[in-house]
Design a protein around this motif. Structure first.
Motif, PDB file in Angstrom:
ATOM      1  N   ALA A 176     -16.012 -28.252 -49.205  1.00 60.06           N
ATOM      2  CA  ALA A 176     -14.616 -28.040 -48.826  1.00 60.06           C
ATOM      3  C   ALA A 176     -14.104 -29.228 -48.021  1.00 60.06           C
ATOM      4  CB  ALA A 176     -14.492 -26.760 -48.013  1.00 60.06           C
ATOM      5  N   ASP A 209       3.381 -29.732 -39.695  1.00 63.00           N
ATOM      6  CA  ASP A 209       1.989 -29.355 -39.460  1.00 63.00           C
ATOM      7  C   ASP A 209       1.491 -29.835 -38.103  1.00 63.00           C
ATOM      8  OD1 ASP A 209       1.732 -28.097 -41.863  1.00 63.00           O
ATOM      9  OD2 ASP A 209       1.114 -29.907 -42.934  1.00 63.00           O
ATOM     10  N   ALA A 240       1.115 -32.485 -48.115  1.00 62.63           N
ATOM     11  CA  ALA A 240       2.044 -31.525 -47.521  1.00 62.63           C
ATOM     12  C   ALA A 240       3.473 -31.946 -47.850  1.00 62.63           C
ATOM     13  CB  ALA A 240       1.847 -31.485 -46.023  1.00 62.63           C
ATOM     14  N   ARG A 241       4.307 -30.959 -48.136  1.00 55.96           N
ATOM     15  CA  ARG A 241       5.692 -31.319 -48.412  1.00 55.96           C
ATOM     16  C   ARG A 241       6.422 -31.521 -47.086  1.00 55.96           C
ATOM     17  NH1 ARG A 241       9.142 -27.406 -47.617  1.00 55.96           N
ATOM     18  NH2 ARG A 241       8.298 -25.357 -47.152  1.00 55.96           N
ATOM     19  N   GLU A 259      -6.529 -26.070 -43.393  1.00 57.73           N
ATOM     20  CA  GLU A 259      -7.505 -26.939 -44.035  1.00 57.73           C
ATOM     21  C   GLU A 259      -8.264 -27.703 -42.955  1.00 57.73           C
ATOM     22  OE1 GLU A 259      -3.965 -28.969 -45.990  1.00 57.73           O
ATOM     23  OE2 GLU A 259      -5.321 -30.636 -45.573  1.00 57.73           O
ATOM     24  N   ALA A 314      -7.216 -33.512 -49.208  1.00 58.90           N
ATOM     25  CA  ALA A 314      -6.225 -32.581 -48.672  1.00 58.90           C
ATOM     26  C   ALA A 314      -4.990 -32.573 -49.551  1.00 58.90           C
ATOM     27  CB  ALA A 314      -5.848 -33.004 -47.266  1.00 58.90           C
ATOM     28  N   PRO A 315      -4.419 -31.398 -49.810  1.00 56.86           N
ATOM     29  CA  PRO A 315      -3.178 -31.371 -50.601  1.00 56.86           C
ATOM     30  C   PRO A 315      -2.064 -32.085 -49.846  1.00 56.86           C
ATOM     31  CG  PRO A 315      -3.627 -29.216 -49.638  1.00 56.86           C
ATOM     32  CD  PRO A 315      -4.809 -30.066 -49.339  1.00 56.86           C
TER      33      PRO A 315
END
Lengths: 455, 167
Positions: free
Chosen positions: A11, B135, A19-20, B161, A16-17
């Motif tokens: 993981a 974030d 972020a918008r 995450e 990391a995706p």
């Protein structure tokens, strides 16, 4: 050494995706994007007025102050009127930023940045008039206490010296306040821009990353600057009012002047914030950030300060009558029915009568009404200073010092140019800096989201 | 030593995670917040900010300068004005007041730069534009063997995450 469990490591190394970006960032940074033809047209108009005034000012330096409308006994004219006007405009920004911050009035977040910017620009505009009014601009440094061969020092008992210190302090503190508030937002802009903008924001944001240490010292700095700016904002217009009240000129020599001027300054400052922000909100579609609720709160301030100003007008007349001083009585009689009667009635109508419609919620929430009213208040507040300054000087105790003043064309052009000077700063500000304090708006949004509430 | 970055969406979660990590003895922590949240900052730095001292020093320097300058200048070359004393405290109080604010404000800015360690143009490896969006980031520098524990602890506190920061 215990190795981490395999699934956890898997993981960890997964990218990391992306972020918008947040909606607030996009909405507020969009204001800085691109320039329309209309923007250029307004900017050109502002610059046109500014350069016209600059040209006239150079002509005035060449010819001397004789080209202004000054005539015995009136040697404080439209320049000082406009100086006081702009210093007054400068008060809303600090009031909104500092005093409402200390009172934890969260609604200030939508308007504080633009109001702070207006404060800085208005102080800069006002400062021009000191140089313009002294005439011999190359000697204006005489006002500063600097060591010189004649061993002469400035007169610290003079209100003009107090004013020098008050305005210098106010300009410095409002620029610091404006800049400190901008730092986190400049970092937001830095992360989302390219080219020269990125370079500019990188330098100006000082490498801000929103770390705990940075935010902690930033919060403390804003708190302290608010604590310092709150007494300062009350002192600045008090000191400006003492330029008049410390003299014995009829119509000026009044103890009510300091609170009267401070209330007037806040009144005109809020009106100017409305005048500028109503079109900005409309043009850039910021209705969900700067809501009618914000405008309504500001109009409540207008109503309150209008009542204070109206009371001060009444108190001045009462004191003139009750004092039994003939010069004072005649000065106030002439104010209403003498050569400057139009100015006086413009002042009373715009500042004390028209704002009374704000008692009605319908008026407070009807944006076109607010816009028209805010413009009228600006006009009224310019005339208030005109009435006080010219009206006072034109009728002193002795008929030898009676006279009538009419502004000359160079004065009118320079006064008009000051609006161009102010507006061009504001227009450039719209395109270079975030017009709303993004981080502070976000604070409220994140807080509301965490607690399940709406904005 | 590896660095772990945990991403959070709510200030309360990151603050709780940071407090927990501190309690477990992980002191090399850093946070990134998009907006000011006192609970996040206090979790890392419980003591009040040192900016206070700078403001106080500036203010005191201002009030002393204000009175000293006016009184000294008025007496350095004495000119009688309106029969008033050379050292007139009431008018000089206005100058002293303005200089208190001026010096206090300027020193507060200096305090921000010194205490907040600004400017710092070397970006943190874990920093990215998402932390100036919405974030929150919590960076922990730890030994290899603690990675799993920290990872679990962050997820327990609603980290959306957790990733290793590239060295």
């Amino acid at each position: 050494m215990t190795p981490p469990p395999a699934e956890s490591v898997a993981a960890l190394i997964r990218p990391a995706p992306v972020a918008r970006d947040s909606q607030v960032n996009r909405d507020l940074l969009r204001v800085m994007d691109g320039v329309s033809l209309g923007y250029f047209a307004v900017l050109a108009l502002a610059l046109g007025f500014m350069f016209a005034a600059g040209g006239v000012w150079i002509y005035q330096v060449y010819r001397g102050l004789g080209i202004a409308g000054y005539a015995h006994p009136i040697f404080w004219g439209a320049y000082i009127v406009t100086f006081v006007f702009w210093v007054g405009i400068a008060h809303a920004g600090t009031l909104i930023s500092a005093i409402l911050y200390l009172f934890r009035a969260k609604w200030r977040n939508a308007i504080n940045r633009s109001a702070e910017a207006m404060t800085v620009f208005a102080v800069l505009t006002a400062a021009q008039f000191l140089g313009i009014h002294v005439g011999r601009i190359w000697k204006s440094y005489f006002i500063l206490p600097y060591p010189n061969q004649r061993a002469l020092w400035v007169n610290f008992k003079s209100p003009l010296l107090w004013d020098t210190f008050a305005i210098t302090t106010y300009a410095t503190i409002s620029i610091i306040f404006f800049y400190v508030g901008l730092i986190p937002d400049l970092a937001i802009a830095r992360d989302r821009s390219t080219g020269w903008r990125r370079a500019l924001y990188t330098v100006l944001s000082l490498g801000w990353q929103g770390t705990a240490r940075q935010w902690k010292s930033h919060n403390r700095t804003v708190l302290h600057l608010s604590g310092l700016a709150t007494p300062l904002v009350l002192s600045v217009h008090s000191v400006v009012s003492w330029d008049f009240a410390m003299s014995i000129v009829p119509g000026w020599h009044a103890t009510i002047f300091a609170p009267y001027f401070v209330a007037g300054a806040i009144f005109s400052g809020f009106a100017m914030v409305l005048t500028m922000m109503i079109p900005v909100r409309r043009i850039y579609g910021l209705e969900h950030i700067i809501t009618d609720y914000h405008f309504e709160n500001m109009s409540r301030f207008l109503l309150l300060t209008s009542l204070i100003v109206g009371y001060a007008y009444g108190a001045e007349y009462f004191m003139a009558w009750y004092s039994g001083v003939e010069a004072e009585q005649s000065s106030f009689w002439l104010r209403a029915f003498g050569p400057y009667w139009i100015s006086t009635w413009v002042m009373i109508s715009c500042n004390a009568i028209f704002p009374q419609i704000l008692w009605f919620k319908k008026a407070r929430t009807h944006v076109p009404t607010l816009f028209v009213l805010s413009v009228l208040i600006n006009i009224g507040m310019w005339f208030e200073r005109y009435v006080i300054i010219i009206g006072g000087l034109s009728r002193e105790y002795d008929p030898a010092v009676w006279g009538v003043y009419t502004p000359s064309w160079p004065e009118l052009i320079i006064v008009a140019g000051s609006f161009g000077f102010f507006c061009q700063f504001f227009l450039m500000f719209l395109k270079v800096f975030p017009v709303v304090a993004i981080a502070e708006v976000k604070e409220i949004e994140i807080h509301a989201r965490a607690h399940g509430g709406g904005h | 030593m590896p660095q772990l970055l945990g991403v959070f969406t709510e200030p309360a979660h990151i603050a709780a995670a940071a407090r927990r990590l501190r309690d477990r003895g992980f002191t090399d922590l850093e946070t990134f917040s998009p907006a000011p949240f006192a609970e996040v900052d206090d979790a890392l730095l419980p003591k009040p900010s040192g900016v206070r001292g700078w403001t106080l020093a500036g203010g005191l320097a201002g009030v002393v300068t204000g009175y000293a300058m006016t009184i000294w200048m008025a007496n350095n070359w004495q000119i009688m004005l309106g029969g008033k004393p050379f050292s007139s405290i009431p008018p000089y109080t206005i100058i002293a007041f303005e200089l208190t604010i001026l010096f206090g404000g300027v020193m507060t800015l200096v305090g921000l730069l010194v205490v907040g360690r600004l400017p710092s143009f070397r970006a943190h490896k874990a920093y990215s534009a998402r932390f100036s969006a919405e974030d929150f980031g919590l960076v922990v520098r730890c030994r290899e063997r603690d990675v799993a524990e920290i990872d679990g602890l962050m997820r327990e506190h609603h980290a959306t995450e957790v990733s290793l920061v590239e060295a």
